[in-house]
Design a protein around this motif. Structure first.
Motif, PDB file in Angstrom:
ATOM      1  N   ARG A  52       0.756  -1.097  -0.137  1.00 37.80           N
ATOM      2  CA  ARG A  52       0.122  -0.033   0.051  1.00 37.80           C
ATOM      3  C   ARG A  52       0.896   1.235  -0.011  1.00 37.80           C
ATOM      4  O   ARG A  52       0.779   2.321  -0.336  1.00 37.80           O
ATOM      5  CB  ARG A  52      -1.211  -0.032   1.239  1.00 37.80           C
ATOM      6  N   LYS A  56       0.962   4.118  -2.938  1.00 32.10           N
ATOM      7  CA  LYS A  56       0.675   5.548  -2.401  1.00 32.10           C
ATOM      8  C   LYS A  56       2.004   6.453  -2.890  1.00 32.10           C
ATOM      9  O   LYS A  56       1.967   7.672  -2.539  1.00 32.10           O
ATOM     10  CB  LYS A  56       0.483   5.690  -1.084  1.00 32.10           C
ATOM     11  N   ARG A  58       4.868   6.318  -1.232  1.00 34.28           N
ATOM     12  CA  ARG A  58       5.567   6.658  -0.228  1.00 34.28           C
ATOM     13  C   ARG A  58       6.953   6.038  -0.464  1.00 34.28           C
ATOM     14  O   ARG A  58       7.928   6.584   0.240  1.00 34.28           O
ATOM     15  CB  ARG A  58       4.810   6.395   1.060  1.00 34.28           C
ATOM     16  N   SER A 119       0.353  -4.928  27.588  1.00 31.55           N
ATOM     17  CA  SER A 119      -0.409  -3.753  27.505  1.00 31.55           C
ATOM     18  C   SER A 119      -0.903  -3.522  29.203  1.00 31.55           C
ATOM     19  O   SER A 119      -1.511  -2.431  29.402  1.00 31.55           O
ATOM     20  CB  SER A 119      -1.595  -3.814  26.766  1.00 31.55           C
ATOM     21  N   HIS A 140       5.642  -0.378  25.201  1.00 35.17           N
ATOM     22  CA  HIS A 140       3.901  -0.705  24.811  1.00 35.17           C
ATOM     23  C   HIS A 140       3.775  -0.025  23.656  1.00 35.17           C
ATOM     24  O   HIS A 140       3.525   1.389  23.832  1.00 35.17           O
ATOM     25  CB  HIS A 140       3.249  -0.356  26.205  1.00 35.17           C
ATOM     26  N   MET A 142       1.266   1.162  20.095  1.00 29.83           N
ATOM     27  CA  MET A 142      -0.254   1.248  20.228  1.00 29.83           C
ATOM     28  C   MET A 142      -0.578   0.617  18.826  1.00 29.83           C
ATOM     29  O   MET A 142       0.178   0.619  17.744  1.00 29.83           O
ATOM     30  CB  MET A 142      -0.623   2.714  20.115  1.00 29.83           C
ATOM     31  N   ASN A 143      -1.955   0.235  18.831  1.00 31.14           N
ATOM     32  CA  ASN A 143      -2.445  -0.502  17.532  1.00 31.14           C
ATOM     33  C   ASN A 143      -3.130   0.734  16.747  1.00 31.14           C
ATOM     34  O   ASN A 143      -4.180   1.155  17.288  1.00 31.14           O
ATOM     35  CB  ASN A 143      -3.367  -1.600  18.105  1.00 31.14           C
ATOM     36  N   PRO A 144      -2.995   0.537  15.515  1.00 31.34           N
ATOM     37  CA  PRO A 144      -1.846  -0.137  14.514  1.00 31.34           C
ATOM     38  C   PRO A 144      -0.614   0.459  14.737  1.00 31.34           C
ATOM     39  O   PRO A 144      -0.496   1.751  14.632  1.00 31.34           O
ATOM     40  CB  PRO A 144      -2.538   0.263  13.068  1.00 31.34           C
ATOM     41  N   VAL A 147       1.003   3.272  12.340  1.00 28.04           N
ATOM     42  CA  VAL A 147       0.429   4.538  12.516  1.00 28.04           C
ATOM     43  C   VAL A 147       0.631   5.405  13.619  1.00 28.04           C
ATOM     44  O   VAL A 147       0.561   6.566  13.738  1.00 28.04           O
ATOM     45  CB  VAL A 147      -1.191   4.314  12.012  1.00 28.04           C
ATOM     46  N   MET A 148       0.473   4.699  14.870  1.00 26.10           N
ATOM     47  CA  MET A 148       0.292   5.368  15.966  1.00 26.10           C
ATOM     48  C   MET A 148       1.771   5.974  16.681  1.00 26.10           C
ATOM     49  O   MET A 148       2.817   4.903  16.624  1.00 26.10           O
ATOM     50  CB  MET A 148      -0.415   4.518  17.358  1.00 26.10           C
ATOM     51  N   ASN A 190      -3.996   2.398  29.433  1.00 23.17           N
ATOM     52  CA  ASN A 190      -5.026   1.498  29.554  1.00 23.17           C
ATOM     53  C   ASN A 190      -5.960   1.829  30.745  1.00 23.17           C
ATOM     54  O   ASN A 190      -7.129   1.423  30.882  1.00 23.17           O
ATOM     55  CB  ASN A 190      -4.477  -0.161  29.416  1.00 23.17           C
ATOM     56  N   LEU A 193      -8.071   4.526  29.123  1.00 18.64           N
ATOM     57  CA  LEU A 193      -8.779   4.104  27.898  1.00 18.64           C
ATOM     58  C   LEU A 193      -9.861   3.144  28.178  1.00 18.64           C
ATOM     59  O   LEU A 193     -11.040   2.993  27.781  1.00 18.64           O
ATOM     60  CB  LEU A 193      -8.009   3.520  26.693  1.00 18.64           C
ATOM     61  N   MET A 226     -12.109   7.087  16.424  1.00 20.05           N
ATOM     62  CA  MET A 226     -13.203   5.739  16.675  1.00 20.05           C
ATOM     63  C   MET A 226     -13.896   6.047  17.838  1.00 20.05           C
ATOM     64  O   MET A 226     -13.771   6.531  18.691  1.00 20.05           O
ATOM     65  CB  MET A 226     -12.460   4.641  16.710  1.00 20.05           C
ATOM     66  N   LEU A 231     -13.689   0.979  18.674  1.00 20.69           N
ATOM     67  CA  LEU A 231     -12.454   0.668  19.262  1.00 20.69           C
ATOM     68  C   LEU A 231     -12.274  -0.560  20.003  1.00 20.69           C
ATOM     69  O   LEU A 231     -11.172  -1.147  19.899  1.00 20.69           O
ATOM     70  CB  LEU A 231     -11.914   1.833  19.972  1.00 20.69           C
TER      71      LEU A 231
HETATM   72  N1  CAA Z   1      -1.716  -1.115   9.769  1.00 20.03           N
HETATM   73  C1  CAA Z   1      -1.135   0.025   9.061  1.00 20.03           C
HETATM   74  N2  CAA Z   1      -1.697   0.981   8.591  1.00 20.03           N
HETATM   75  C2  CAA Z   1      -2.923   1.308   8.819  1.00 20.03           C
HETATM   76  C3  CAA Z   1      -3.776   0.263   9.522  1.00 20.03           C
HETATM   77  C4  CAA Z   1      -3.134  -0.806   9.967  1.00 20.03           C
HETATM   78  N3  CAA Z   1      -3.872  -1.852  10.783  1.00 20.03           N
HETATM   79  N4  CAA Z   1      -4.950   0.689   9.608  1.00 20.03           N
HETATM   80  C5  CAA Z   1      -5.014   1.872   9.070  1.00 20.03           C
HETATM   81  N5  CAA Z   1      -3.709   2.268   8.508  1.00 20.03           N
HETATM   82  C6  CAA Z   1      -3.251   3.631   7.868  1.00 20.03           C
HETATM   83  C7  CAA Z   1      -4.297   3.668   6.563  1.00 20.03           C
HETATM   84  O1  CAA Z   1      -3.188   2.984   5.423  1.00 20.03           O
HETATM   85  C8  CAA Z   1      -4.311   5.078   6.231  1.00 20.03           C
HETATM   86  O2  CAA Z   1      -2.736   5.505   5.944  1.00 20.03           O
HETATM   87  P1  CAA Z   1      -2.829   6.616   4.906  1.00 20.03           P
HETATM   88  O3  CAA Z   1      -3.893   7.630   4.972  1.00 20.03           O
HETATM   89  O4  CAA Z   1      -1.445   7.338   4.874  1.00 20.03           O
HETATM   90  O5  CAA Z   1      -3.067   5.896   3.591  1.00 20.03           O
HETATM   91  C9  CAA Z   1      -4.246   5.972   7.646  1.00 20.03           C
HETATM   92  O6  CAA Z   1      -3.826   4.710   8.491  1.00 20.03           O
HETATM   93  C10 CAA Z   1      -5.826   6.137   7.992  1.00 20.03           C
HETATM   94  O7  CAA Z   1      -6.520   5.131   7.770  1.00 20.03           O
HETATM   95  P2  CAA Z   1      -7.711   4.999   7.048  1.00 20.03           P
HETATM   96  O8  CAA Z   1      -7.976   6.287   6.362  1.00 20.03           O
HETATM   97  O9  CAA Z   1      -8.291   3.657   6.716  1.00 20.03           O
HETATM   98  O10 CAA Z   1      -8.802   5.041   8.443  1.00 20.03           O
HETATM   99  P3  CAA Z   1      -8.950   6.050   9.348  1.00 20.03           P
HETATM  100  O11 CAA Z   1      -8.420   7.725   8.998  1.00 20.03           O
HETATM  101  O12 CAA Z   1     -10.269   5.948  10.347  1.00 20.03           O
HETATM  102  O13 CAA Z   1      -7.693   5.851  10.310  1.00 20.03           O
HETATM  103  C11 CAA Z   1      -6.958   4.680  12.297  1.00 20.03           C
HETATM  104  C12 CAA Z   1      -7.606   4.630  11.123  1.00 20.03           C
HETATM  105  C13 CAA Z   1      -5.711   4.925  12.235  1.00 20.03           C
HETATM  106  C14 CAA Z   1      -6.936   3.242  13.153  1.00 20.03           C
HETATM  107  C15 CAA Z   1      -7.807   5.701  13.144  1.00 20.03           C
HETATM  108  O14 CAA Z   1      -9.142   4.950  13.101  1.00 20.03           O
HETATM  109  C16 CAA Z   1      -7.594   5.569  14.741  1.00 20.03           C
HETATM  110  O15 CAA Z   1      -6.482   6.392  15.044  1.00 20.03           O
HETATM  111  N6  CAA Z   1      -8.294   4.999  15.565  1.00 20.03           N
HETATM  112  C17 CAA Z   1      -7.828   4.995  17.107  1.00 20.03           C
HETATM  113  C18 CAA Z   1      -6.761   3.867  16.956  1.00 20.03           C
HETATM  114  C19 CAA Z   1      -6.326   3.819  18.582  1.00 20.03           C
HETATM  115  O16 CAA Z   1      -7.183   4.513  19.574  1.00 20.03           O
HETATM  116  N7  CAA Z   1      -5.532   2.865  19.039  1.00 20.03           N
HETATM  117  C20 CAA Z   1      -5.168   2.487  20.285  1.00 20.03           C
HETATM  118  C21 CAA Z   1      -5.770   1.334  20.488  1.00 20.03           C
HETATM  119  S1  CAA Z   1      -5.484   0.891  22.269  1.00 20.03           S
HETATM  120  C22 CAA Z   1      -4.034   0.263  22.280  1.00 20.03           C
HETATM  121  O17 CAA Z   1      -3.321  -0.149  21.211  1.00 20.03           O
HETATM  122  C23 CAA Z   1      -3.195  -0.271  23.503  1.00 20.03           C
HETATM  123  C24 CAA Z   1      -3.643  -1.418  24.228  1.00 20.03           C
HETATM  124  O18 CAA Z   1      -3.042  -1.959  24.813  1.00 20.03           O
HETATM  125  C25 CAA Z   1      -5.066  -2.050  24.031  1.00 20.03           C
END
Ligand code: CAA
Length: 283
Positions: A52, A56, A58, A119, A140, A142-144, A147-148, A190, A193, A226, A231
């Motif tokens: 991907r 794009k 990149r 976590s 620790h 964060m998911n994904p 991105v995070m 956590n 959250l 989200m 989430l």
């Molecule tokens: N892996 C890699 N890249 C990903 C991805 C994944 N699983 N999911 C989304 N992306 C990328 C996409 O490719 C996209 O990149 P570009 O814009 O550069 O193409 C970018 O992220 C945005 O994705 P989308 O446009 O598809 O969707 P979105 O704008 O809704 O973003 C999201 C998706 C980044 C997941 C966003 O919804 C978000 O930030 N959600 C909250 C995530 C969060 O809170 N995470 C923490 C969870 S808690 C945790 O991790 C701790 C624990 O211990 C439980």
């Protein structure tokens, strides 16, 4: 400390993301899981994410190939002997983690830092099964992971300043922002959250509103990317439950009791996106 090779133990959602980011940074990566099928699935996810990025514009196709060529797959934990740094991202289960850390402690050279992506499990307890508790630390992600931006860096009771600094620098190298926290149940991320997510589940349970309405309130009203239920499905309802149980047991306050509806969903096997059904249904 010269880190060239990073071993990532666990090739699931978190482990494969960590492996991808480490390989993108230029490290050699050994990605481990207990079955070929799991490591292959992790590798395919990385391949898909990089493809991907190529589409794009990149990275180039050549850069993608170079990143992938830095990742070696294994089902043999003893391959950790080739690593300069280990990040464990296996299941959130103390017994499993203890076993892994005992083996890592035996097979890696004595200066190697052993980090856990847990976590919410206590770093101090994980460290105590090794003969190098001062070199065990929480990292620790964060998911994904690709991105995070955040990496919570958790010091166990014995973790030294030198080890903390190496991990802080590594997180920065990987393009992340490290934040230091101490070893308390749920750390910071956590602890804050999950009670919010649990409260959202109570709101469904008590009929305050539908999951869609609750998520809309938090997305449109609080600018969360989200909603809490979306989430929760993304994190996995089993993981949400296990974190709530750790908060409840570790902090001893009834305000952390997991919502009965969360327990019910987990018992039903409705674990969120990964099983196709949680608060929402996924095709
Ligand atoms: N892996 C890699 N890249 C990903 C991805 C994944 N699983 N999911 C989304 N992306 C990328 C996409 O490719 C996209 O990149 P570009 O814009 O550069 O193409 C970018 O992220 C945005 O994705 P989308 O446009 O598809 O969707 P979105 O704008 O809704 O973003 C999201 C998706 C980044 C997941 C966003 O919804 C978000 O930030 N959600 C909250 C995530 C969060 O809170 N995470 C923490 C969870 S808690 C945790 O991790 C701790 C624990 O211990 C439980």
């Amino acid at each position: 400390m010269d880190i060239k090779t990073i071993m990532v133990v666990g090739a699931g959602q978190m482990g494969s993301g960590i492996a991808q980011v480490a390989a993108q940074t230029g490290y050699q990566v050994i990605l481990h899981d207990i079955k070929d099928e799991f490591v292959n699935k992790g590798f395919n996810t990385i391949n898909k994410n990089l493809t991907r990025n190529v589409s794009k514009g990149r990275i180039t196709e050549q850069e993608k190939e170079d990143i992938l060529s830095r990742i070696k797959l294994t089902v043999n934990l003893e391959d950790a002997k080739e690593a300069d740094f280990v990040i464990e991202a296996a299941s959130e289960n103390m017994e499993i983690k203890s076993k892994i850390f005992k083996t890592l402690d035996k097979v890696t050279s004595k200066e190697v830092i052993l980090a856990s992506n847990t976590s919410s499990l206590p770093i101090t307890e994980i460290a105590a099964v090794t003969d190098r508790p001062e070199q065990v630390i929480g990292m620790h992600f964060m998911n994904p992971v690709p991105v995070m931006k955040l990496v919570e860096v958790i010091r166990g009771l014995a973790t030294t300043d030198e080890v903390y600094q190496v991990v802080e620098e590594l997180a920065k190298q990987m393009g992340k922002t490290p934040v230091e926290v101490n070893d308390f149940p749920g750390f910071v991320s956590n602890r804050i959250l999950l009670p919010m997510i649990n409260e959202a589940i109570y709101a469904v349970y008590e009929g305050v509103a539908t999951p869609e309405a609750i998520d809309q309130v938090m997305k449109l009203g609080m600018n969360h990317p989200m909603g809490p239920l979306e989430l929760a499905d993304f994190i996995g309802l089993d993981t949400c439950l296990s974190i709530m149980e750790i908060l409840h047991e570790g902090l001893g306050d009834s305000k952390y009791r997991p919502c009965p509806l969360l327990r019910k969903y987990v018992k039903a096997g409705w674990l969120g996106r990964k099983t196709g059904r949680g608060f929402y249904v996924y095709e």
